[in-house]
Design an enzyme around this catalytic site. Structure first.
Site, mmCIF file in Angstrom:
data_model
loop_
_atom_site.group_PDB
_atom_site.id
_atom_site.type_symbol
_atom_site.label_atom_id
_atom_site.label_comp_id
_atom_site.label_asym_id
_atom_site.label_seq_id
_atom_site.Cartn_x
_atom_site.Cartn_y
_atom_site.Cartn_z
ATOM 1 N N ASP A 122 0.916 -1.139 0.000
ATOM 2 C CA ASP A 122 0.000 0.000 0.000
ATOM 3 C C ASP A 122 0.953 1.186 0.000
ATOM 4 O O ASP A 122 1.521 1.533 1.043
ATOM 5 C CB ASP A 122 -0.865 0.004 1.258
ATOM 6 C CG ASP A 122 -1.841 1.169 1.236
ATOM 7 O OD1 ASP A 122 -1.425 2.270 0.802
ATOM 8 O OD2 ASP A 122 -2.990 1.001 1.649
ATOM 9 N N HIS A 123 1.149 1.793 -1.157
ATOM 10 C CA HIS A 123 2.291 2.713 -1.262
ATOM 11 C C HIS A 123 2.130 3.953 -0.381
ATOM 12 O O HIS A 123 3.100 4.648 -0.128
ATOM 13 C CB HIS A 123 2.583 3.071 -2.720
ATOM 14 C CG HIS A 123 1.671 4.090 -3.322
ATOM 15 N ND1 HIS A 123 0.445 3.770 -3.838
ATOM 16 C CD2 HIS A 123 1.797 5.421 -3.497
ATOM 17 C CE1 HIS A 123 -0.127 4.858 -4.294
ATOM 18 N NE2 HIS A 123 0.670 5.882 -4.098
ATOM 19 N N LYS B 27 5.013 6.717 2.222
ATOM 20 C CA LYS B 27 5.175 8.180 2.171
ATOM 21 C C LYS B 27 5.686 8.697 3.514
ATOM 22 O O LYS B 27 5.163 8.312 4.566
ATOM 23 C CB LYS B 27 3.838 8.848 1.813
ATOM 24 C CG LYS B 27 3.380 8.547 0.383
ATOM 25 C CD LYS B 27 2.087 9.258 0.040
ATOM 26 C CE LYS B 27 1.499 8.779 -1.276
ATOM 27 N NZ LYS B 27 1.941 9.504 -2.458
ATOM 28 N N HIS C 297 -5.649 2.844 0.912
ATOM 29 C CA HIS C 297 -4.960 4.062 1.357
ATOM 30 C C HIS C 297 -5.721 4.762 2.492
ATOM 31 O O HIS C 297 -5.154 5.098 3.527
ATOM 32 C CB HIS C 297 -4.785 5.049 0.208
ATOM 33 C CG HIS C 297 -4.075 4.480 -0.995
ATOM 34 N ND1 HIS C 297 -3.124 3.493 -0.885
ATOM 35 C CD2 HIS C 297 -4.170 4.761 -2.319
ATOM 36 C CE1 HIS C 297 -2.677 3.200 -2.098
ATOM 37 N NE2 HIS C 297 -3.302 3.944 -2.974
HETATM 38 C C1 BG6 Z 1 -3.130 4.277 -6.629
HETATM 39 C C2 BG6 Z 1 -4.480 4.266 -7.279
HETATM 40 O O1 BG6 Z 1 -3.060 3.317 -5.612
HETATM 41 O O2 BG6 Z 1 -2.856 5.557 -6.088
HETATM 42 C C3 BG6 Z 1 -4.582 5.355 -8.329
HETATM 43 O O3 BG6 Z 1 -4.704 3.005 -7.887
HETATM 44 C C4 BG6 Z 1 -4.165 6.689 -7.757
HETATM 45 O O4 BG6 Z 1 -5.903 5.411 -8.857
HETATM 46 C C5 BG6 Z 1 -2.826 6.579 -7.053
HETATM 47 O O5 BG6 Z 1 -4.079 7.621 -8.828
HETATM 48 C C6 BG6 Z 1 -2.458 7.878 -6.364
HETATM 49 O O6 BG6 Z 1 -1.190 7.781 -5.797
HETATM 50 P P1 BG6 Z 1 -0.406 9.093 -5.333
HETATM 51 O O7 BG6 Z 1 0.807 8.584 -4.661
HETATM 52 O O8 BG6 Z 1 -0.133 9.884 -6.576
HETATM 53 O O9 BG6 Z 1 -1.325 9.825 -4.410
#
Ligand code: BG6
Length: 510
Positions: A202-203, A207, A265
């Protein structure tokens, strides 16, 4: 033998400030020609190389269907790194990394291709000294997971014993599309890899600002005493994007905003905001507390009012006319997939009883912003004339996840002059000003953690399942409803504003 602890702090193995270096290894990326690899994974690998954080024996092995040679992949990777890297592009770094790039062409159901991959990994031990270590990144559509996992099992690629090193797998979100499919996927992954070797991405957890939530709450004395229902009125968690669905029509129309962002997220941000203090800062202790928070989430009884989904129509953004969702390429004209989701959740614990958590996410909103806004109760008594405080709002602590990373505290202050007039002012902490070092990209941090084997910033399966338990009833309720329309460039559908108005509140306009 007595254990010796060096007195030199720079040599103390317990000092986590030292750069952490992975052991020699290969990073195998399935779906390496896809968007995620090009925009995030390859640039992140380059940034790690640039910061000297990759081990000497490192190989980036791309696997995809295209009939390519190593050189074609190297060309793509160079472009991707140049375009997407956070740190400056330097030819000498690239030239060193380029010697570590390999490409293998094949389809996921092609036994022969996976046999070649297994052999390649054995060969890399001699040629690049990877010592049997490999991480497999599944940057592929979820329906392809079972086929690839079975291939890895068949070829013993996933076995630590057979490899004589470590083998890990990285699974991109969304992990399943509901509780049942997440469970199926999990048992499949568990059959092939042991739980400690599975890294669910879950990226958002990668952050800096999200990790800072833990520092803010647990390294300070200031906030914890007021962190709960005695002082907090409500919490708003927003993840807004100005972009549309880009070239991901197929994936997005199947998924929708709730599964794409709310399930992972936003619920992770909620868990970090609401969790109790972990007994230590290791992966297990943090996950235990996050899990308790996720399991304590309650949905409102009145979903018609407190669970709103929307779909963007054509409108204007930054002076440009943009299409509506139904006019985007490859979206069925009658699609009822949501591009906006907003919901009110509760947390059934002593700390949070009665405090609403409002969560929202959407595409084609006025701007890209992610933030957590904790809004405090009004002072129980104001010893001023009513007119003195008409401009005074709620005290707020806003954690700005992105952009303008930082924290804002809003409180009332006397307007200079002879009258006693109190108005809101803001005190700001900005990462960019307070620290000289730039924050690593989320994927940079997470890929490094995978290679090191540190699972602290990765949700485990229990968390994933607890999150689906929140989302499944919402999806079931929404199944027979149409999303509310909203114009691109506006802050979501009117029904989302009405949801807060019903509670006597308003969404923040970040
Ligand atoms: C991803 C989603 O996990 O996160 C995308 O699948 C979204 O739809 C993206 O655009 C947004 O990531 P960040 O890091 O740019 O907020």
């Amino acid at each position: 033998m007595a254990r010796t602890v060096s007195t030199n702090p720079l040599r103390d193995p317990r000092d986590r400030r030292l750069p952490r270096l992975p052991e020699p290894c290969a990073l195998v990326v399935f779906g390496v020609t896809g968007d995620l690899a090009k925009k995030k994974l390859i640039p992140a690998v380059y940034d790690l190389a640039n910061r000297g954080l990759l081990p000497p024996g490192f190989v980036l092995l791309g696997f995809a269907r295209r009939d390519w040679e190593d050189q074609d992949f190297a060309d793509l990777a160079r472009e991707a790194a140049k375009e997407g890297s956070r740190t400056p592009f330097r030819d000498e770094v690239w030239d060193r990394l380029a010697g570590s790039l390999k490409f293998l062409s094949g389809a996921f159901d092609d036994d022969d291709a996976f046999d070649r991959l297994a052999q390649e990994l054995r060969d890399l031990e001699a040629s690049h000294g990877i010592q049997g270590n490999a991480a497999f990144y599944l940057s592929i559509p979820p329906p392809a997971f079972p086929t690839v996992l079975k291939q890895m099992e068949r070829t013993q690629m996933a076995s630590n014993e057979a490899a004589g090193g470590w083998r890990r797998v990285v699974v991109e979100k969304p992990f399943g599309h509901d509780l049942e499919s997440a469970r199926e996927l999990n048992s499949l992954v568990d059959d092939v890899f042991s739980p400690g070797d599975v890294f669910r991405i879950d990226h958002y957890l990668g952050k800096e600002t999200v990790q800072n939530l833990l520092a803010l709450r647990f390294a300070n004395t200031l906030f914890e005493p007021i962190w709960g229902s005695h002082f907090v009125d409500s919490v708003q968690i927003t993840m807004a994007e100005d972009v549309g669905i880009g070239s991901r029509a197929g994936f997005y129309d199947e998924t929708g905003a709730a599964r794409d962002v709310l399930q992972n997220h936003l619920l992770q941000l909620l868990a970090l905001t609401a969790m109790e203090e972990p007994v230590s800062f290791n992966a297990d202790a943090i996950r235990t507390e996050k899990l308790k928070a996720l399991r304590a989430i309650s949905l409102p009884e009145d979903l018609a009012r407190y669970a709103v989904r929307g779909q963007y129509e054509q409108g204007w953004l930054a002076g440009q006319r943009v299409k509506g969702y139904l006019d985007e390429a490859n979206i069925p004209a009658d699609s009822s997939t949501e591009t906006y989701a907003g919901v009110r959740l509760g947390i059934e614990t002593r700390r949070w009883a009665g405090v609403p958590f409002y969560l929202r996410t959407g595409k084609r909103l006025p701007r890209r912003v992610t933030e957590i806004a904790v809004s405090f109760k009004r002072a129980p008594h104001l010893p001023f004339d009513v007119t003195d405080t008409t401009e005074l709002g709620h005290n707020q602590l806003v954690i700005r996840v992105q952009p303008d990373e930082g924290v804002t505290l809003r409180f009332g202050s006397k307007v200079p002059g002879s009258a006693m007039e109190v108005r809101d002012v803001a005190m700001d902490f900005l990462y960019g000003e307070a620290f000289t070092e730039g924050s690593p990209e989320a994927y940079e941090r997470l890929i490094l953690d995978v290679l090191i084997g540190d699972g602290t910033l990765f949700p485990n399966n229990d968390e994933v399942e607890a999150s689906w338990r929140v989302i499944d009833p919402l999806e079931a309720y929404w199944r027979d409803t149409k999303p509310h329309p909203y114009r691109a460039g506006e802050w979501g559908p009117a029904a989302a504003d009405e949801m807060l108005e019903a509670d006597g509140r308003r969404w923040r306009r970040p």
